[in-house]
Motif scaffolding. Sequence first.
Motif, PDB file in Angstrom:
ATOM      1  N   LEU A   1       5.923  -7.562   9.462  1.00  0.00           N
ATOM      2  CA  LEU A   1       5.371  -6.388  10.226  1.00  0.00           C
ATOM      3  C   LEU A   1       7.412  -5.097   9.768  1.00  0.00           C
ATOM      4  O   LEU A   1       7.857  -5.512  10.052  1.00  0.00           O
ATOM      5  CB  LEU A   1       5.289  -6.217  11.154  1.00  0.00           C
ATOM      6  CG  LEU A   1       4.971  -5.111  11.953  1.00  0.00           C
ATOM      7  CD1 LEU A   1       3.795  -4.299  11.567  1.00  0.00           C
ATOM      8  CD2 LEU A   1       4.382  -5.008  13.348  1.00  0.00           C
ATOM      9  N   LEU A   2       6.872  -4.257   9.271  1.00  0.00           N
ATOM     10  CA  LEU A   2       7.411  -3.120   9.226  1.00  0.00           C
ATOM     11  C   LEU A   2       7.123  -2.019   9.611  1.00  0.00           C
ATOM     12  O   LEU A   2       5.997  -1.522   9.699  1.00  0.00           O
ATOM     13  CB  LEU A   2       7.698  -3.079   7.442  1.00  0.00           C
ATOM     14  CG  LEU A   2       8.666  -1.595   7.122  1.00  0.00           C
ATOM     15  CD1 LEU A   2      10.078  -1.921   7.503  1.00  0.00           C
ATOM     16  CD2 LEU A   2       8.530  -1.736   5.115  1.00  0.00           C
ATOM     17  N   GLU A   3       7.802  -1.700   9.910  1.00  0.00           N
ATOM     18  CA  GLU A   3       7.776  -0.143  11.148  1.00  0.00           C
ATOM     19  C   GLU A   3       9.333   0.247  11.159  1.00  0.00           C
ATOM     20  O   GLU A   3      10.175  -0.218  10.698  1.00  0.00           O
ATOM     21  CB  GLU A   3       7.663  -0.498  12.971  1.00  0.00           C
ATOM     22  CG  GLU A   3       6.044  -1.897  13.113  1.00  0.00           C
ATOM     23  CD  GLU A   3       6.597  -1.883  14.310  1.00  0.00           C
ATOM     24  OE1 GLU A   3       5.774  -1.361  14.935  1.00  0.00           O
ATOM     25  OE2 GLU A   3       6.686  -2.743  14.824  1.00  0.00           O
ATOM     26  N   GLY A   4       9.613   1.637  10.973  1.00  0.00           N
ATOM     27  CA  GLY A   4      10.141   2.667  11.002  1.00  0.00           C
ATOM     28  C   GLY A   4       9.552   3.619  11.502  1.00  0.00           C
ATOM     29  O   GLY A   4       9.289   4.588  10.885  1.00  0.00           O
ATOM     30  N   PRO A   5      11.371   4.619  11.681  1.00  0.00           N
ATOM     31  CA  PRO A   5      11.477   6.246  11.816  1.00  0.00           C
ATOM     32  C   PRO A   5      11.079   6.648  10.562  1.00  0.00           C
ATOM     33  O   PRO A   5      11.626   6.412   9.177  1.00  0.00           O
ATOM     34  CB  PRO A   5      13.279   6.058  11.900  1.00  0.00           C
ATOM     35  CG  PRO A   5      13.650   5.169  11.218  1.00  0.00           C
ATOM     36  CD  PRO A   5      12.684   4.044  11.711  1.00  0.00           C
ATOM     37  N   GLY A   6       9.648   7.787  10.569  1.00  0.00           N
ATOM     38  CA  GLY A   6       9.205   7.871   9.389  1.00  0.00           C
ATOM     39  C   GLY A   6       8.371   7.547   8.238  1.00  0.00           C
ATOM     40  O   GLY A   6       8.116   7.867   7.196  1.00  0.00           O
ATOM     41  N   ILE A   7       8.149   6.282   8.153  1.00  0.00           N
ATOM     42  CA  ILE A   7       7.279   5.852   7.678  1.00  0.00           C
ATOM     43  C   ILE A   7       6.150   4.757   7.853  1.00  0.00           C
ATOM     44  O   ILE A   7       6.132   4.554   9.368  1.00  0.00           O
ATOM     45  CB  ILE A   7       8.579   3.670   6.869  1.00  0.00           C
ATOM     46  CG1 ILE A   7       8.775   3.234   7.957  1.00  0.00           C
ATOM     47  CG2 ILE A   7       9.411   4.777   6.116  1.00  0.00           C
ATOM     48  CD1 ILE A   7       9.478   1.867   7.637  1.00  0.00           C
ATOM     49  N   GLU A   8       4.850   4.638   7.522  1.00  0.00           N
ATOM     50  CA  GLU A   8       4.014   4.144   7.785  1.00  0.00           C
ATOM     51  C   GLU A   8       4.504   2.123   8.021  1.00  0.00           C
ATOM     52  O   GLU A   8       5.143   1.888   7.370  1.00  0.00           O
ATOM     53  CB  GLU A   8       2.949   4.118   6.817  1.00  0.00           C
ATOM     54  CG  GLU A   8       3.504   3.475   5.237  1.00  0.00           C
ATOM     55  CD  GLU A   8       1.635   3.296   4.893  1.00  0.00           C
ATOM     56  OE1 GLU A   8       0.822   3.836   5.233  1.00  0.00           O
ATOM     57  OE2 GLU A   8       2.053   3.039   3.549  1.00  0.00           O
TER      58      GLU A   8
ATOM     59  N   VAL B   1      13.205   1.511   1.165  1.00  0.00           N
ATOM     60  CA  VAL B   1      13.679   2.556   0.782  1.00  0.00           C
ATOM     61  C   VAL B   1      12.199   3.372   0.750  1.00  0.00           C
ATOM     62  O   VAL B   1      10.742   3.270   1.126  1.00  0.00           O
ATOM     63  CB  VAL B   1      13.927   3.486  -0.444  1.00  0.00           C
ATOM     64  CG1 VAL B   1      15.346   2.752  -1.006  1.00  0.00           C
ATOM     65  CG2 VAL B   1      12.877   2.188  -2.029  1.00  0.00           C
ATOM     66  N   ASP B   2      12.019   5.062   0.631  1.00  0.00           N
ATOM     67  CA  ASP B   2      10.969   6.129   0.901  1.00  0.00           C
ATOM     68  C   ASP B   2      10.970   6.143  -0.739  1.00  0.00           C
ATOM     69  O   ASP B   2      10.759   5.843  -1.399  1.00  0.00           O
ATOM     70  CB  ASP B   2      11.308   7.404   2.171  1.00  0.00           C
ATOM     71  CG  ASP B   2      12.237   7.809   1.461  1.00  0.00           C
ATOM     72  OD1 ASP B   2      12.588   8.043   0.202  1.00  0.00           O
ATOM     73  OD2 ASP B   2      12.950   9.077   2.117  1.00  0.00           O
ATOM     74  N   ILE B   3       9.241   6.749  -0.491  1.00  0.00           N
ATOM     75  CA  ILE B   3       8.720   7.622  -1.335  1.00  0.00           C
ATOM     76  C   ILE B   3       9.402   8.180  -2.213  1.00  0.00           C
ATOM     77  O   ILE B   3       9.655   8.203  -3.615  1.00  0.00           O
ATOM     78  CB  ILE B   3       7.391   7.789  -1.177  1.00  0.00           C
ATOM     79  CG1 ILE B   3       7.893   9.376  -0.007  1.00  0.00           C
ATOM     80  CG2 ILE B   3       6.253   7.530  -0.913  1.00  0.00           C
ATOM     81  CD1 ILE B   3       5.972  10.022  -0.463  1.00  0.00           C
ATOM     82  N   ASN B   4      10.301   8.871  -1.614  1.00  0.00           N
ATOM     83  CA  ASN B   4      11.397   9.653  -3.001  1.00  0.00           C
ATOM     84  C   ASN B   4      12.508   8.823  -3.180  1.00  0.00           C
ATOM     85  O   ASN B   4      14.061   9.328  -3.789  1.00  0.00           O
ATOM     86  CB  ASN B   4      11.936  10.747  -2.083  1.00  0.00           C
ATOM     87  CG  ASN B   4      11.053  11.659  -1.778  1.00  0.00           C
ATOM     88  OD1 ASN B   4      10.285  12.228  -2.519  1.00  0.00           O
ATOM     89  ND2 ASN B   4      10.757  12.437  -0.325  1.00  0.00           N
TER      90      ASN B   4
ATOM     91  N   PHE C   1      14.423  -8.064  -2.978  1.00  0.00           N
ATOM     92  CA  PHE C   1      12.808  -7.072  -3.285  1.00  0.00           C
ATOM     93  C   PHE C   1      13.789  -6.442  -2.468  1.00  0.00           C
ATOM     94  O   PHE C   1      14.233  -5.609  -1.493  1.00  0.00           O
ATOM     95  CB  PHE C   1      11.736  -7.969  -2.713  1.00  0.00           C
ATOM     96  CG  PHE C   1      11.410  -7.599  -1.135  1.00  0.00           C
ATOM     97  CD1 PHE C   1      10.718  -6.771  -0.747  1.00  0.00           C
ATOM     98  CD2 PHE C   1      12.000  -8.920  -0.471  1.00  0.00           C
ATOM     99  CE1 PHE C   1      10.700  -7.330   0.969  1.00  0.00           C
ATOM    100  CE2 PHE C   1      11.625  -9.197   0.807  1.00  0.00           C
ATOM    101  CZ  PHE C   1      11.039  -7.674   1.530  1.00  0.00           C
ATOM    102  N   THR C   2      13.151  -4.324  -3.216  1.00  0.00           N
ATOM    103  CA  THR C   2      12.822  -4.130  -2.617  1.00  0.00           C
ATOM    104  C   THR C   2      11.840  -3.413  -2.027  1.00  0.00           C
ATOM    105  O   THR C   2      10.502  -3.529  -3.140  1.00  0.00           O
ATOM    106  CB  THR C   2      13.842  -2.416  -4.071  1.00  0.00           C
ATOM    107  OG1 THR C   2      14.968  -2.647  -3.187  1.00  0.00           O
ATOM    108  CG2 THR C   2      13.733  -1.447  -3.204  1.00  0.00           C
ATOM    109  N   PHE C   3      11.643  -2.449  -0.746  1.00  0.00           N
ATOM    110  CA  PHE C   3      10.353  -2.007  -0.292  1.00  0.00           C
ATOM    111  C   PHE C   3       9.910  -0.516  -0.328  1.00  0.00           C
ATOM    112  O   PHE C   3      10.905  -0.253   0.229  1.00  0.00           O
ATOM    113  CB  PHE C   3       9.773  -2.713   0.524  1.00  0.00           C
ATOM    114  CG  PHE C   3       8.452  -2.087   1.470  1.00  0.00           C
ATOM    115  CD1 PHE C   3       7.028  -2.550   0.923  1.00  0.00           C
ATOM    116  CD2 PHE C   3       7.851  -1.597   2.397  1.00  0.00           C
ATOM    117  CE1 PHE C   3       5.729  -2.963   1.285  1.00  0.00           C
ATOM    118  CE2 PHE C   3       6.613  -0.983   2.276  1.00  0.00           C
ATOM    119  CZ  PHE C   3       5.772  -1.966   2.097  1.00  0.00           C
ATOM    120  N   VAL C   4       8.744   0.223  -1.364  1.00  0.00           N
ATOM    121  CA  VAL C   4       9.279   1.104  -1.513  1.00  0.00           C
ATOM    122  C   VAL C   4       8.199   1.631  -0.064  1.00  0.00           C
ATOM    123  O   VAL C   4       6.752   0.869   0.190  1.00  0.00           O
ATOM    124  CB  VAL C   4       7.825   2.170  -2.646  1.00  0.00           C
ATOM    125  CG1 VAL C   4       8.224   3.903  -2.203  1.00  0.00           C
ATOM    126  CG2 VAL C   4       9.025   1.606  -3.577  1.00  0.00           C
ATOM    127  N   ALA C   5       8.774   2.070   1.324  1.00  0.00           N
ATOM    128  CA  ALA C   5       7.637   2.682   2.300  1.00  0.00           C
ATOM    129  C   ALA C   5       6.839   4.090   2.166  1.00  0.00           C
ATOM    130  O   ALA C   5       7.473   4.427   1.905  1.00  0.00           O
ATOM    131  CB  ALA C   5       8.319   2.379   3.674  1.00  0.00           C
TER     132      ALA C   5
END
Length: 336
Positions: free
Chosen positions: A258-265, A174-177, A300-304
Amino acid sequence: SDERPEPVRAIAAEPKESNSSSSDNSTVTGQDGDSREYEGKVVDPSGHPVEDADLFLVFHIPEATGLLKPKWKPIATTDSEGAFNFAASPADFGIKSTGREFGYGSLVAVKEGFGFAWSPAGMYEKSGNWLRDARARLRETPAEFLDQMKQMLAGAGKPLQLVMDNEPIRGRIVDINGQPVLGAKLTLLEVRSGNEDDLTAWRNAASEDKADYYSARMKTPVSMNGPQVRSLVKQAVTNADGRFTLRGVGQGRIAELLLEGPGIESAKVFARTEAGETIELMRERRSPDLGSYIYYPSEFTFVAGPSVAITGVVRDAETKLPLSGVTVKSQKRHGE
């Protein structure tokens, strides 16, 4: 270019005959052009032969170029009896590979539905030279590593045994929101484990008062990295709800992803293939300002964090004309 060489694939193929005598060590001296011959078997957790298991040679390739994509292909597959027999050399893996790193490589067996098996590739060299050298080095091995070396060498002559994959890595990005991230990719970069694929000693070390990354890492002496690792298991991609499942790593292991995705670091994520609690470890006890690593359990849940776009133009140094097709990389792309 981000293209990777694709070693010739063979199914339990007999290696080409060598003109050298059995006493000639030219195939195991570690020179970049040397070819080495490997043979053995792959079995499942119950000891039964596994047909069509894919074999990979994994080793560090210095200054590897291109994007971090899973482009490597298996170098061999097992026959109906679970047997493999093939030859390979550093040259099969491109101009950046070296005989020295090739000699320290791992042999990995992969089969869908199981966790992969891996071992020092030298354990399966037909010449036996690697084993003889390793046994000779026991006399010079520091005491703290002696038991580990003996346990490794005790596996000589045994098949590569796949492990259960009953704790796949799964979760939500999920993102920071708190909104789910669609299309994020998780790629395996490195894997570590304790002896017998058991993380108990690592957890105990991580719970000590003065524990840090390095003290706990001593309890996961079995490790594997190299660009080929990215091809051992299929990338996990998040769905519309941000959920993903990464299968094939196998039980009792620590995966560096390695986590990569649109709109996230882009970020480095550590996950254990076991149920339990999230564990936080200081990177280095004597330098607390370096921060900590987080080791997640298998779910787990990761906040990107949000990404920051970096834009610019790459030009020819002499003509000053813009260049197309150039790969731009940062040494800190993994979130460090």
